[in-house]
Design a protein around this motif. Structure first.
Motif, PDB file in Angstrom:
ATOM      1  N   LEU A  15      61.091  12.664  20.400  1.00 16.35           N
ATOM      2  CA  LEU A  15      61.638  14.048  20.646  1.00 16.35           C
ATOM      3  C   LEU A  15      60.467  14.752  21.442  1.00 16.35           C
ATOM      4  N   ILE A  16      60.677  15.081  22.704  1.00 12.33           N
ATOM      5  CA  ILE A  16      59.871  15.755  23.654  1.00 12.33           C
ATOM      6  C   ILE A  16      60.301  17.003  23.969  1.00 12.33           C
ATOM      7  N   HIS A  17      59.664  17.855  23.417  1.00 14.89           N
ATOM      8  CA  HIS A  17      59.947  19.535  23.710  1.00 14.89           C
ATOM      9  C   HIS A  17      59.483  20.041  24.857  1.00 14.89           C
ATOM     10  N   ASN A  18      60.121  20.358  25.920  1.00 15.59           N
ATOM     11  CA  ASN A  18      59.885  20.850  27.172  1.00 15.59           C
ATOM     12  C   ASN A  18      60.176  22.465  26.917  1.00 15.59           C
ATOM     13  N   ILE A  19      59.068  23.002  27.582  1.00 17.91           N
ATOM     14  CA  ILE A  19      59.205  24.529  27.920  1.00 17.91           C
ATOM     15  C   ILE A  19      59.058  24.527  29.463  1.00 17.91           C
ATOM     16  N   THR A  20      60.237  24.612  30.078  1.00 11.77           N
ATOM     17  CA  THR A  20      60.497  24.323  31.671  1.00 11.77           C
ATOM     18  C   THR A  20      60.994  25.227  32.125  1.00 11.77           C
ATOM     19  N   LEU A  54      58.855  19.165  14.749  1.00 16.79           N
ATOM     20  CA  LEU A  54      60.022  18.310  15.092  1.00 16.79           C
ATOM     21  C   LEU A  54      59.758  17.420  15.834  1.00 16.79           C
ATOM     22  N   SER A  55      58.848  17.427  16.838  1.00 24.53           N
ATOM     23  CA  SER A  55      58.594  16.856  18.262  1.00 24.53           C
ATOM     24  C   SER A  55      57.380  16.009  18.083  1.00 24.53           C
ATOM     25  N   GLN A  56      57.440  14.923  19.185  1.00 22.42           N
ATOM     26  CA  GLN A  56      56.145  14.073  19.226  1.00 22.42           C
ATOM     27  C   GLN A  56      55.554  14.213  20.452  1.00 22.42           C
ATOM     28  N   ALA A  57      55.824  15.200  21.182  1.00 22.85           N
ATOM     29  CA  ALA A  57      54.919  15.605  22.254  1.00 22.85           C
ATOM     30  C   ALA A  57      55.526  16.973  22.799  1.00 22.85           C
ATOM     31  N   LEU A  58      54.849  17.778  23.586  1.00 24.77           N
ATOM     32  CA  LEU A  58      55.140  19.153  24.265  1.00 24.77           C
ATOM     33  C   LEU A  58      54.862  19.133  25.476  1.00 24.77           C
ATOM     34  N   VAL A  59      55.661  19.564  26.368  1.00 27.51           N
ATOM     35  CA  VAL A  59      55.234  19.507  28.031  1.00 27.51           C
ATOM     36  C   VAL A  59      55.412  20.993  28.290  1.00 27.51           C
ATOM     37  N   ILE A  60      54.427  21.779  28.870  1.00 25.51           N
ATOM     38  CA  ILE A  60      54.476  22.830  29.403  1.00 25.51           C
ATOM     39  C   ILE A  60      54.547  22.984  30.805  1.00 25.51           C
ATOM     40  N   ASN A  61      55.678  23.530  31.439  1.00 19.84           N
ATOM     41  CA  ASN A  61      55.869  23.697  32.834  1.00 19.84           C
ATOM     42  C   ASN A  61      56.057  24.937  33.266  1.00 19.84           C
ATOM     43  N   ILE A  62      55.020  25.634  34.181  1.00 23.40           N
ATOM     44  CA  ILE A  62      55.301  27.042  34.432  1.00 23.40           C
ATOM     45  C   ILE A  62      55.809  27.277  35.519  1.00 23.40           C
ATOM     46  N   GLY A  63      56.783  26.501  36.194  1.00 20.65           N
ATOM     47  CA  GLY A  63      57.645  26.566  37.294  1.00 20.65           C
ATOM     48  C   GLY A  63      58.558  27.862  37.498  1.00 20.65           C
TER      49      GLY A  63
ATOM     50  N   GLY C  93      72.144  22.031  18.410  1.00 20.58           N
ATOM     51  CA  GLY C  93      70.997  21.815  17.716  1.00 20.58           C
ATOM     52  C   GLY C  93      70.899  22.739  16.728  1.00 20.58           C
ATOM     53  N   VAL C  94      71.854  23.182  16.010  1.00 22.93           N
ATOM     54  CA  VAL C  94      71.839  24.429  15.013  1.00 22.93           C
ATOM     55  C   VAL C  94      70.853  23.906  13.872  1.00 22.93           C
ATOM     56  N   GLY C  95      70.999  22.456  13.748  1.00 22.44           N
ATOM     57  CA  GLY C  95      69.866  21.891  12.645  1.00 22.44           C
ATOM     58  C   GLY C  95      68.561  22.021  12.768  1.00 22.44           C
ATOM     59  N   ALA C  96      68.089  22.294  14.119  1.00 26.78           N
ATOM     60  CA  ALA C  96      66.943  22.168  14.296  1.00 26.78           C
ATOM     61  C   ALA C  96      65.946  22.876  13.840  1.00 26.78           C
ATOM     62  N   THR C  97      66.344  24.378  13.914  1.00 24.60           N
ATOM     63  CA  THR C  97      65.322  25.447  13.535  1.00 24.60           C
ATOM     64  C   THR C  97      65.879  26.577  12.735  1.00 24.60           C
ATOM     65  N   SER C  98      65.304  27.316  11.891  1.00 25.13           N
ATOM     66  CA  SER C  98      65.906  28.363  11.058  1.00 25.13           C
ATOM     67  C   SER C  98      66.399  29.383  12.073  1.00 25.13           C
ATOM     68  N   TYR C  99      65.740  29.633  13.254  1.00 21.52           N
ATOM     69  CA  TYR C  99      66.147  30.615  14.286  1.00 21.52           C
ATOM     70  C   TYR C  99      67.688  30.142  14.776  1.00 21.52           C
ATOM     71  N   ARG C 100      67.936  28.787  14.946  1.00 22.65           N
ATOM     72  CA  ARG C 100      69.225  28.676  15.276  1.00 22.65           C
ATOM     73  C   ARG C 100      70.192  28.796  14.308  1.00 22.65           C
ATOM     74  N   ARG C 101      69.757  28.419  13.158  1.00 24.27           N
ATOM     75  CA  ARG C 101      70.864  28.555  11.910  1.00 24.27           C
ATOM     76  C   ARG C 101      71.137  29.744  11.737  1.00 24.27           C
ATOM     77  N   GLU C 102      70.062  30.782  11.883  1.00 21.68           N
ATOM     78  CA  GLU C 102      70.549  32.241  11.652  1.00 21.68           C
ATOM     79  C   GLU C 102      71.316  32.843  12.917  1.00 21.68           C
ATOM     80  N   THR C 103      70.957  32.385  13.945  1.00 23.76           N
ATOM     81  CA  THR C 103      71.843  32.700  15.412  1.00 23.76           C
ATOM     82  C   THR C 103      73.491  32.416  14.942  1.00 23.76           C
ATOM     83  N   VAL C 104      73.511  31.290  14.692  1.00 26.74           N
ATOM     84  CA  VAL C 104      74.826  30.680  14.289  1.00 26.74           C
ATOM     85  C   VAL C 104      75.464  31.345  13.086  1.00 26.74           C
ATOM     86  N   ARG C 105      74.700  31.635  12.202  1.00 29.52           N
ATOM     87  CA  ARG C 105      75.307  32.328  11.002  1.00 29.52           C
ATOM     88  C   ARG C 105      75.839  33.520  11.301  1.00 29.52           C
TER      89      ARG C 105
END
Lengths: 263, 263, 263
Positions: A15-20, A54-63, C93-105
């Motif tokens: 799982l790759i988390h991207n802030i893009t 939850l993730s195995q890597a994080l990619v930060i992109n300042i686009g 992705g509601v199961g991924a984080t508490s923020y998403r669970r709370e938003t959906v709730r």
């Protein structure tokens, strides 16, 4: 040229988390899926502490920063560091404005990156070299890119990948160049951003071998580009679609057979 | 029909700053790259003073405002005016809500635009005509579009391009119509937004000849659309990809040969 | 299998208001256009009261929340409820984080939904089942999806569509499964989001027959996917483009002929 990590990506589906940014989000998610990784695109400050767990890597992109992402980047980056997952920085257009320079300066000072991936202009800016950047494009200048890559790698204790007609990779000790690719790459927006995301997938499964993983990622991506460009001249639309097809079809054998590197 | 500006775009590779929406961002950046321009997509308030100093044109698109972009638009627009680079307005869905009408009213009162590009419903709204708009689509009404274009052009001292099955262009004195195009255009989201961005690239190199540049931009884009649509009926996906291919392949000769205009 | 609503969509061309994410925005707008509906992508709080009055359905997708969208979702949802137009929830992705669970709730407690469309992991989370979600992907678990769909449908008084290799649809009383589709769907980002948007278009014209409309929407979309996947193996790029083509070419006859459902 060996291929170790592509198979691991397909096996582990990291799982790759991207802030893009709004330009790259869809293309990068599709590219990661094609490769065999699992993309998660989120910049919500509220979930930046949970997401790296939850993730195995994080990619930060300042686009396309619009303010709030910056806080999210710092929070996610620090949490990723604490957890020990690799963090990739794509300093899009860092030479363009003082706001981008300051953003990257802050990210580099507060987050430990495993890899910085950018074009020549972006890395020259980070290295403090004089460079004529042009928006988010590479621009032109007269510096030795191997020296730039080595210096930035040493300064930040990370791998550096400068992408261009020839790609330069260094961890400050080892330096290699990759000679695959196609002139169609710079004609597709976010194709550099996607390389950064692809690197994130390789680093996610590399057990700390960031130099080797970045090298394989770069060859994998540029070989996929070569295959996608076969028979095309100016068809930038088709290239973009075929690139996704080739990332999905890519095999370790193709990487070994087609990779052209100098170490 | 002459073609003057397409060649200049390819020679000068102008940087086009786009403040745009999450639907259009990727497609517009790829369209500008295909054409030969250099896209920069940014709405960060913090860099809106520097960005116009790097760019040769600014395109403001109100597609998906989420509040902060509005400040960025005003800041970038005023700076672009002060620097003297052309500013294009795409008043997406301006007739749909009072928020959009107020946003456009404010932009028009504080920024001097070189061009307003919209569909019939959007321009009718700006002209104060009665019109049955439908979200961001053209909708329907019974006004003479030439009169609308002329009136808005005179009122704001700019060129107006109303796009549709027939495109109408006026600077208040000269008025022309363009008869190229394809019914597939309105079936692809952000194809109007991309026309606005393409106009930005033409205006960036026109040395003040905004009417002629808008006319060539409109013909260039609609001819590329015609070529892309050849052999297609309902294939909206393929059309979108081929449109990028044709923008990249377009030559001044095709514009001259295929352009169908009435002046 | 009957087809009632596809024709109505093409005749009525309903305006579908989408509050969606930066990954899905372009693809979903193009998918809705291809189908014959009219997309409106907006999350501006300032127009969330007016927008439902222009629209025939609202689709709320929590894909990339950055804070402000949440207020917009609540405001638009409540207005849509007051007006009586159907509201669709895609709990990405509601199961991924508490923020998403709370938003959906919060969304589920303040808005009356006509349909909840998600993957197995998302619906299991809403049902309170144990499930190993993986970011925005389906993940795995050992629950009976028909039971989950029925329970959630009863609890919230709405239709539930759990999409996967087999799609499960229930309104708490009637339950059906759809057996069309292709393994390429989960390889294209936002293909689930687009199914939610497509459902929105069907519900917009169904005059309250939400179960039947969701069933037809699901068959229509998965049949289009089957047709798009013909002759493809790993070509995820081409699939994405062909899916748009097939949505545009889809006829009621194909739905009737190719739909494989168990009721």
């Amino acid at each position: 040229m060996k291929s170790i990590y592509l198979t691991k990506i397909r096996e582990q589906n990291p799982l790759i988390h991207n802030i893009t940014n709004i330009v790259a989000a869809n293309f990068n998610a599709n590219g990661l899926l094609a490769l065999g990784a699992s993309p998660m695109m989120s910049a919500s400050e509220e979930e930046m502490v949970e997401m790296p767990n939850l993730s195995q890597a994080l990619v930060i992109n300042i686009g396309t920063l619009i303010g709030k992402e910056q806080k999210a980047m710092l929070l996610a980056g620090k949490t990723a560091n604490a957890k020990g997952i690799p963090v990739v920085l794509d300093p899009v257009g860092v030479g363009a404005t003082s706001y981008r320079r300051e953003t990257v300066r802050q990210l580099l000072s507060e987050i430990k990156f495993a890899l910085i991936r950018g074009n020549a202009g972006e890395l020259a800016t980070i290295a403090g070299e004089t460079w004529q950047a042009k928006g988010v494009d590479a621009g032109q200048g007269d510096v030795d890119l191997k020296t730039v890559a080595q210096r930035v790698a040493k300064q930040y204790g990370c791998v550096v990948l400068i992408s261009g007609a020839v790609d330069v990779i260094s961890d400050g000790v080892q330096t290699a160049t990759v000679h695959n690719g196609t002139p169609l790459f710079p004609k597709v927006t976010a194709s550099g951003c996607l390389l950064s995301a692809v690197c994130g997938a390789f680093l996610a499964v590399d057990e700390g071998e960031h130099f080797a993983a970045t090298l394989e990622a770069c060859v994998a991506y540029t070989v996929a580009g070569e295959l996608a460009a076969q028979g095309l001249t100016t068809q930038v639309g088709q290239f973009q679609i075929r690139l996704l097809d080739e990332l999905a079809a890519l095999s370790p054998e193709m990487i070994v057979q087609k990779g052209r590197i100098n170490e």
